[in-house]
Scaffold this active site. Sequence first.
Site, PDB file in Angstrom:
ATOM      1  N   ASP A 232      56.617  15.224  21.880  1.00 21.27           N
ATOM      2  CA  ASP A 232      57.222  14.714  20.650  1.00 21.27           C
ATOM      3  C   ASP A 232      56.569  13.439  20.152  1.00 21.27           C
ATOM      4  O   ASP A 232      56.378  13.266  18.949  1.00 21.27           O
ATOM      5  CB  ASP A 232      58.718  14.465  20.868  1.00 21.27           C
ATOM      6  CG  ASP A 232      59.566  15.625  20.385  1.00 21.27           C
ATOM      7  OD1 ASP A 232      59.829  15.682  19.170  1.00 21.27           O
ATOM      8  OD2 ASP A 232      59.956  16.470  21.199  1.00 21.27           O
TER       9      ASP A 232
ATOM     10  N   LYS B 114      54.014  19.480  14.433  1.00 23.64           N
ATOM     11  CA  LYS B 114      53.459  19.105  15.720  1.00 23.64           C
ATOM     12  C   LYS B 114      54.610  18.784  16.676  1.00 23.64           C
ATOM     13  O   LYS B 114      55.711  18.442  16.209  1.00 23.64           O
ATOM     14  CB  LYS B 114      52.479  17.937  15.574  1.00 23.64           C
ATOM     15  CG  LYS B 114      53.072  16.554  15.307  1.00 23.64           C
ATOM     16  CD  LYS B 114      53.644  16.387  13.995  1.00 23.64           C
ATOM     17  CE  LYS B 114      54.396  15.092  13.845  1.00 23.64           C
ATOM     18  NZ  LYS B 114      55.621  15.242  13.121  1.00 23.64           N
TER      19      LYS B 114
ATOM     20  N   HIS C  71      57.343  27.390  17.788  1.00 22.14           N
ATOM     21  CA  HIS C  71      56.260  27.387  16.809  1.00 22.14           C
ATOM     22  C   HIS C  71      55.372  28.615  16.921  1.00 22.14           C
ATOM     23  O   HIS C  71      54.968  29.198  15.907  1.00 22.14           O
ATOM     24  CB  HIS C  71      55.401  26.128  16.967  1.00 22.14           C
ATOM     25  CG  HIS C  71      56.085  24.876  16.547  1.00 22.14           C
ATOM     26  ND1 HIS C  71      55.515  23.628  16.691  1.00 22.14           N
ATOM     27  CD2 HIS C  71      57.299  24.657  15.981  1.00 22.14           C
ATOM     28  CE1 HIS C  71      56.349  22.707  16.232  1.00 22.14           C
ATOM     29  NE2 HIS C  71      57.439  23.306  15.808  1.00 22.14           N
TER      30      HIS C  71
END
Length: 342
Positions: free
Chosen positions: A185, A104, A86
């Site tokens: 996660d 996210k 990311h």
Amino acid sequence: MTNQPTGTSDGTIRWGILGTGFIAGLQTQDLNENGFTVQAVGSRSLASSKAFAEEYGVATAHGSYEDLVADPDVDVVYIATPHPFHHANALLALNAGKHVLVEKSFTMNAREAQDIVDSAESKGLVALEAMWSRFLPHMIRLRAIIEEGTIGEVRKVVASHNQSLPKDPAHRLNDPALGGGALLDLGIYPVSFAFDILGTPETIRASASTTATGVDRQTAAIFEYVGGQQAIVDCELDAASANRAMVIGTDGWIDIESTWYNPTPFTVHAADGSVVERFEQPVNSRGMQYQAAELERLVREGVTGGTILPPRESVAVMAAMDEIRRQIGLSYDADAAPEGTP
């Protein structure tokens, strides 16, 4: 009742999808079904990009991320790669002048998160974390109920995210090189929810057990606040649960049904158990369009951050995740100091 978001678009802002995995498909489908313009997709493989474009009706397929972010017909890039990538992917897009919606967990750690936020703000661009549950209608109403004082002073937040996921040691979720583990996660959902309701904790106490590959199999944490409030959050990647959540106040409580972070009903109870309100609003598609609508709103208004999930809060959430990982002994390659750092 507080005005609810529509989760729709006028189609004038053009989206690029960076990555062609499962989550990219979910987001793209929701965009397509709610009036958003998905202009282009980019992958490290042109074949993968073309296949994705054909499946979801995307006009342009790029064979590299660099080509995607350089596309003059793209205004916003949705970063759909695994979280170890990311940071680099978001900076690539920001440096090309594109707004970003970043899956996210926002990054691997707070340092990377701050890099993205600083870059976006310096360029006058939006960098929004794709914590989709924040923007759903039931969460908008839940925050209004709390603000109205219906359940009194909030004393406690309880939230779980437990799933039975692939056990293969080579799977991304179990691979430390790919940021595996329950916390990044799954735990990101209840951690972010605690921040949403109670803000940044004063102290954190965390405990975990690990897999044979060295990532956290299950993690639990207690957040403690200056006023004595608590948040109790937990996550697990190899055992499922109902995944409900509660917000408990001095005059009542809110019970969010399974699965609390999806579009789902909730019930507001008075302290004596009587029902004060039942909220249930059907949602088109999966519900990921609401976060995209928020990003488009920020772009149209010319601001780099909103109130539902300000950029600084995404950094603070990652800092809390860093502290949890410190306490449970979980580190990643991304935690090493960048080259050139004294």
